[in-house]
Design a protein around this motif. Structure first.
Motif, mmCIF file in Angstrom:
data_model
loop_
_atom_site.group_PDB
_atom_site.id
_atom_site.type_symbol
_atom_site.label_atom_id
_atom_site.label_comp_id
_atom_site.label_asym_id
_atom_site.label_seq_id
_atom_site.Cartn_x
_atom_site.Cartn_y
_atom_site.Cartn_z
ATOM 1 N N LEU A 201 -0.732 -18.890 21.933
ATOM 2 C CA LEU A 201 -0.941 -19.329 20.557
ATOM 3 C C LEU A 201 -0.716 -18.135 19.639
ATOM 4 O O LEU A 201 -1.233 -17.046 19.902
ATOM 5 N N GLY A 202 0.088 -18.323 18.592
ATOM 6 C CA GLY A 202 0.417 -17.212 17.693
ATOM 7 C C GLY A 202 -0.303 -17.339 16.370
ATOM 8 O O GLY A 202 -0.414 -18.424 15.808
ATOM 9 N N ARG A 203 -0.800 -16.206 15.879
ATOM 10 C CA ARG A 203 -1.396 -16.161 14.545
ATOM 11 C C ARG A 203 -0.810 -14.953 13.827
ATOM 12 O O ARG A 203 -0.252 -14.063 14.467
ATOM 13 N N PRO A 204 -0.926 -14.893 12.484
ATOM 14 C CA PRO A 204 -0.306 -13.773 11.761
ATOM 15 C C PRO A 204 -0.844 -12.420 12.225
ATOM 16 O O PRO A 204 -2.054 -12.275 12.412
ATOM 17 N N VAL A 205 0.058 -11.468 12.443
ATOM 18 C CA VAL A 205 -0.363 -10.105 12.820
ATOM 19 C C VAL A 205 0.167 -9.108 11.781
ATOM 20 O O VAL A 205 1.173 -9.362 11.123
ATOM 21 N N GLY A 206 -0.546 -8.005 11.652
ATOM 22 C CA GLY A 206 -0.061 -6.897 10.824
ATOM 23 C C GLY A 206 -0.206 -7.082 9.329
ATOM 24 O O GLY A 206 0.450 -6.391 8.557
ATOM 25 N N LEU A 207 -1.064 -8.015 8.886
ATOM 26 C CA LEU A 207 -1.319 -8.160 7.447
ATOM 27 C C LEU A 207 -2.759 -7.762 7.172
ATOM 28 O O LEU A 207 -3.685 -8.355 7.733
ATOM 29 N N GLN A 208 -2.944 -6.764 6.314
ATOM 30 C CA GLN A 208 -4.309 -6.354 5.972
ATOM 31 C C GLN A 208 -4.891 -7.308 4.928
ATOM 32 O O GLN A 208 -4.166 -7.905 4.149
ATOM 33 N N GLY A 209 -6.213 -7.404 4.928
ATOM 34 C CA GLY A 209 -6.896 -8.176 3.889
ATOM 35 C C GLY A 209 -6.867 -9.674 4.089
ATOM 36 O O GLY A 209 -7.222 -10.425 3.184
ATOM 37 N N LEU A 210 -6.456 -10.130 5.288
ATOM 38 C CA LEU A 210 -6.383 -11.572 5.527
ATOM 39 C C LEU A 210 -7.704 -12.021 6.158
ATOM 40 O O LEU A 210 -8.015 -11.649 7.274
ATOM 41 N N PRO A 211 -8.524 -12.801 5.429
ATOM 42 C CA PRO A 211 -9.808 -13.222 6.006
ATOM 43 C C PRO A 211 -9.595 -14.163 7.183
ATOM 44 O O PRO A 211 -8.540 -14.772 7.324
ATOM 45 N N GLU A 212 -10.649 -14.276 8.005
ATOM 46 C CA GLU A 212 -10.540 -15.090 9.218
ATOM 47 C C GLU A 212 -10.152 -16.536 8.907
ATOM 48 O O GLU A 212 -9.369 -17.149 9.622
ATOM 49 N N ALA A 213 -10.682 -17.065 7.815
ATOM 50 C CA ALA A 213 -10.428 -18.472 7.464
ATOM 51 C C ALA A 213 -8.947 -18.753 7.229
ATOM 52 O O ALA A 213 -8.473 -19.860 7.442
ATOM 53 N N GLN B 128 0.840 -1.207 0.000
ATOM 54 C CA GLN B 128 0.000 0.000 0.000
ATOM 55 C C GLN B 128 0.876 1.257 0.000
ATOM 56 O O GLN B 128 2.086 1.177 0.216
ATOM 57 N N ASP B 129 0.223 2.386 -0.145
ATOM 58 C CA ASP B 129 0.947 3.673 -0.120
ATOM 59 C C ASP B 129 1.659 3.893 1.216
ATOM 60 O O ASP B 129 2.704 4.525 1.272
ATOM 61 N N ASP B 130 1.064 3.354 2.311
ATOM 62 C CA ASP B 130 1.699 3.549 3.626
ATOM 63 C C ASP B 130 2.793 2.511 3.894
ATOM 64 O O ASP B 130 3.362 2.461 4.980
ATOM 65 N N GLY B 131 3.076 1.668 2.882
ATOM 66 C CA GLY B 131 4.156 0.689 3.022
ATOM 67 C C GLY B 131 3.729 -0.634 3.632
ATOM 68 O O GLY B 131 4.530 -1.552 3.750
ATOM 69 N N ALA B 132 2.445 -0.748 4.022
ATOM 70 C CA ALA B 132 1.966 -2.011 4.620
ATOM 71 C C ALA B 132 1.477 -2.951 3.519
ATOM 72 O O ALA B 132 0.905 -2.505 2.529
ATOM 73 N N PRO B 133 1.707 -4.256 3.688
ATOM 74 C CA PRO B 133 1.226 -5.196 2.669
ATOM 75 C C PRO B 133 -0.258 -5.511 2.851
ATOM 76 O O PRO B 133 -0.726 -5.656 3.978
ATOM 77 N N ARG B 134 -0.978 -5.605 1.768
ATOM 78 C CA ARG B 134 -2.391 -6.005 1.807
ATOM 79 C C ARG B 134 -2.549 -7.268 0.966
ATOM 80 O O ARG B 134 -2.162 -7.285 -0.198
ATOM 81 N N ILE B 135 -3.120 -8.323 1.553
ATOM 82 C CA ILE B 135 -3.308 -9.583 0.828
ATOM 83 C C ILE B 135 -4.419 -9.411 -0.206
ATOM 84 O O ILE B 135 -5.542 -9.021 0.139
ATOM 85 N N VAL B 136 -4.101 -9.692 -1.467
ATOM 86 C CA VAL B 136 -5.106 -9.551 -2.534
ATOM 87 C C VAL B 136 -5.425 -10.891 -3.193
ATOM 88 O O VAL B 136 -6.401 -11.005 -3.934
ATOM 89 N N GLY B 137 -4.607 -11.915 -2.939
ATOM 90 C CA GLY B 137 -4.870 -13.232 -3.520
ATOM 91 C C GLY B 137 -4.457 -14.348 -2.577
ATOM 92 O O GLY B 137 -3.409 -14.253 -1.933
#
Length: 415
Positions: free
Chosen positions: A352-364, A26-35
């Protein structure tokens, strides 16, 4: 930190599933999951390739699904390495400064020294991470450039894996018409996805429980300082159940997911499970067994896994050094009772650890099973070369993982 524009793609090739994430920066440098695409893995066992044709089909299917969702084609990917018994060593190198200030060439010379220390005909270098610099014995220096002293030292964490398994995986990925722009050992990727900065600074052990392997990453002072991979995972629990209850693997997996637990409870004897027998029709003969019997099969295997983790940490001298925190991630960590059992065996605080800081990641796909793939995206954000590459990545040892040609630019970005 400098990041890249455009698309980043990652393929997590596991023993039980192949997963592909495509992210856009993204423009702010954060990754957004699109696929996103994921498939059952075929052709893998305990993190190593056993059937190239089948694995190629699995990778293609997951990449195709992710490309379709993103509406984009990808050319290069970051991949994980869990086969080839990845092992790590900490190498210390010192060079004389002869009175001049530290420059880029001095740092490069030291890192080359560290690499020479660890070159071996049957192992391939995956990462070489500068952990700590010293000048005349003074520790804790983050960036030595421009400083004066007689002797400059660096502690380098070097990770290598068996050359055969690594090349087999690279070959299959290349056969899918994909270049490899980064190779990352699985526990490092999992740690990047689900650890917070304070944990990495104070000391933490990340345990990634996959289908065919359980891998360990120890972080301290913000850096990865130790990695190990144990060839035991969730698939071993499934085959234990299939053998112990004479049921097909598909039913064993289903029972493990629905009713499995690593810790017994008082009601287990009262709960009766229907177990279809191997070789019988769906409506054919089946057994009735109490849930307690299922748990008696699961518990010893999970307990053994954590005991192996403990002994590997003790052998490396990282049991005490890594502090009291453990983060469990990976698909096999989601079973009921696993966290409690880890706390008992390892005598540490467990979350328990799960992915943090990734936009666009659905709950599934935001659960522990997808930590490695999310971590590959985070790694590629910082370490992978710019998309305008002329040559085929993965063709040379430098382009593959944390190649030496890239270390100079990595230092520039990080210090």
């Amino acid at each position: 930190m400098a990041t890249r524009n455009g698309l980043i793609a990652a393929v997590d090739v596991g023993t039980t599933k192949v997963c592909c994430f495509i992210a856009r920066v993204q423009d702010d440098g954060a990754p957004r999951i699109v696929g996103i695409g994921h498939q059952l893995a075929r052709g893998m066992r305990n993190g190593a390739v056993v059937d190239m044709e089948e694995l190629e089909t699995s990778i293609r299917a997951s990449v195709d699904a992710a490309e379709e969702m993103a509406g984009e084609r990808i050319r290069a990917v970051a991949v994980n390495i869990s086969g080839g018994q990845p092992g790590s060593a900490n190498v210390k190198v010192e060079v004389a400064m002869n009175g001049h200030p530290v420059n880029e060439a001095d740092i490069r010379r030291m890192l080359e020294h560290g690499r020479a220390h660890h070159e071996s005909p049957d192992r391939e270098l995956i990462h070489a991470i500068p952990v700590d610099y010293t000048i005349d014995g003074n520790e804790g220096i983050k960036d030595p450039r421009g400083m004066f002293g007689d002797r400059l030292g660096v502690a380098i964490h070097v990770i290598s894996a068996g050359i055969g398994p690594v090349r087999n995986l690279s070959t299959v990925v290349n056969r899918c018409h994909l270049d490899i722009e980064a190779r990352v050992v699985s526990p490092y990727a999992a740690g990047l996805a689900c650890l917070v900065d304070d944990e990495k600074e104070l000391g933490v052990t990340c345990i990634d429980m996959g289908g065919g392997t359980t891998s360990i990453a120890v972080f301290l002072g913000g850096q990865l300082v130790h990695t190990d991979v144990i060839a035991v995972g969730g698939a071993h629990v499934t085959s234990d159940i299939a053998r112990g209850l004479s049921t097909p693997l598909v039913h064993a997996e289903r029972m493990k997911t629905l009713y499995g637990s690593a810790i017994p409870s008082p009601s287990d004897d009262r709960e009766i499970l229907k177990v279809p027998l191997v070789g019988e029709d769906e409506d054919g003969a089946s057994n009735q067994v109490p849930r307690s019997m299922l748990i008696q099969i699961i518990q010893p295997r999970i307990e053994e896994t954590f005991e192996l983790v403990r002994s590997y940490l003790e052998q490396g001298g990282f049991d005490k050094m890594a502090g009291r925190r453990v983060v469990l991630t990976g698909g096999a960590s989601q079973m009921q009772g696993v966290r409690d059992l880890a706390g008992l065996v390892l005598d540490k605080q467990v979350r328990l650890g799960r992915p943090v800081g990734l936009q666009g990641l659905p709950e599934a796909t935001g659960g522990p099973a997808f930590s490695t793939c999310a971590g590959l995206i985070r790694y590629a954000m910082v370490h992978a070369p710019a998309p305008s590459r002329g040559k085929r990545a993965g063709a040379s040892g430098h382009e593959g993982g944390s190649g030496w040609g890239r270390l100079g630019s990595w230092l520039k970005r990080n210090f």
